[in-house]
Write a protein that holds these residues in place. Structure first.
Motif, PDB file in Angstrom:
ATOM      1  N   ASN A   1       0.821  -1.208   0.000  1.00  0.00           N
ATOM      2  CA  ASN A   1       0.000   0.000   0.000  1.00  0.00           C
ATOM      3  C   ASN A   1       0.855   1.259   0.000  1.00  0.00           C
ATOM      4  O   ASN A   1       0.792   2.064   0.899  1.00  0.00           O
TER       5      ASN A   1
ATOM      6  N   PRO B   1      -3.791  -7.348  -9.091  1.00  0.00           N
ATOM      7  CA  PRO B   1      -3.957  -8.790  -9.369  1.00  0.00           C
ATOM      8  C   PRO B   1      -4.596  -9.051 -10.733  1.00  0.00           C
ATOM      9  O   PRO B   1      -4.202  -9.980 -11.439  1.00  0.00           O
TER      10      PRO B   1
ATOM     11  N   HIS C   1      -6.767   0.983  -2.948  1.00  0.00           N
ATOM     12  CA  HIS C   1      -7.553   0.021  -3.731  1.00  0.00           C
ATOM     13  C   HIS C   1      -6.785  -0.649  -4.862  1.00  0.00           C
ATOM     14  O   HIS C   1      -7.278  -1.611  -5.437  1.00  0.00           O
ATOM     15  N   LYS C   2      -5.595  -0.182  -5.175  1.00  0.00           N
ATOM     16  CA  LYS C   2      -4.864  -0.765  -6.306  1.00  0.00           C
ATOM     17  C   LYS C   2      -4.439  -2.203  -6.042  1.00  0.00           C
ATOM     18  O   LYS C   2      -4.539  -3.052  -6.913  1.00  0.00           O
ATOM     19  N   SER C   3      -3.988  -2.494  -4.830  1.00  0.00           N
ATOM     20  CA  SER C   3      -3.421  -3.809  -4.563  1.00  0.00           C
ATOM     21  C   SER C   3      -4.479  -4.904  -4.465  1.00  0.00           C
ATOM     22  O   SER C   3      -4.188  -6.070  -4.710  1.00  0.00           O
ATOM     23  N   GLU C   4      -5.712  -4.540  -4.144  1.00  0.00           N
ATOM     24  CA  GLU C   4      -6.747  -5.562  -4.048  1.00  0.00           C
ATOM     25  C   GLU C   4      -7.586  -5.668  -5.315  1.00  0.00           C
ATOM     26  O   GLU C   4      -8.133  -6.730  -5.599  1.00  0.00           O
ATOM     27  N   ASP C   5      -7.687  -4.600  -6.088  1.00  0.00           N
ATOM     28  CA  ASP C   5      -8.546  -4.618  -7.274  1.00  0.00           C
ATOM     29  C   ASP C   5      -7.766  -4.669  -8.581  1.00  0.00           C
ATOM     30  O   ASP C   5      -7.983  -5.542  -9.406  1.00  0.00           O
TER      31      ASP C   5
ATOM     32  N   ASN D   1     -14.267   3.145  -6.993  1.00  0.00           N
ATOM     33  CA  ASN D   1     -14.428   1.699  -7.102  1.00  0.00           C
ATOM     34  C   ASN D   1     -15.238   1.332  -8.342  1.00  0.00           C
ATOM     35  O   ASN D   1     -14.907   0.374  -9.040  1.00  0.00           O
TER      36      ASN D   1
END
Length: 130
Positions: free
Chosen positions: A2, A84, A77-81, A115
């Motif tokens: 993050n 990947p 939000h970049k690392s979860e949405d 989002n």
């Protein structure tokens, strides 16, 4: 993960011109998202440009507040949405986030709209790659 490092920021003027002239865009108010697939040399799948227009927000304090909020939302939000999704497709993109609203929005509403913008971006990327 993050964090928002220098490698993630879009600074190359030629890439910025390429993004604005050849990129695909869509609106999720109060954001205009511009993106283009690119061959970036780094390990990071996305390079980001965040802009808030001086025409709508004359005071630098207001522009900086909005950019800070957008950076924070993107960072969280970049690392979860986004990462990947792009890594499994082994795709690299250049992303421009323009704030087009007329007033300073609340953080929660900006996060919700961002989002939605990320979902639409993923949809557009998967449609283009097919």
């Amino acid at each position: 993960m993050n964090s928002f490092t220098k490698e993630e920021r879009l600074c190359n003027i030629k890439l910025i011109e390429k993004l604005y002239h050849n990129g695909s865009s869509f609106l999720v108010y109060p954001f205009r998202i511009i993106w283009i697939s690119a061959e970036v040399d780094s390990d990071i799948p996305v390079q980001v440009l965040i802009s808030v227009p001086k025409k709508r927000f004359k005071r630098a304090v207001d522009r900086n507040l909005l950019k800070r909020r957008i950076r924070e939302i993107y960072r969280l939000h970049k690392s979860e949405d986004l990462f990947p999704f792009l890594n499994e497709r082994s795709e690299k993109i250049i992303l421009g986030i323009n704030y087009i609203g007329n007033e300073i929005a609340e953080y929660a509403s900006m996060e919700k709209k961002f989002n939605n913008a990320l979902l639409r971006l993923k949809k557009n990327i998967s449609e283009q790659s097919c």
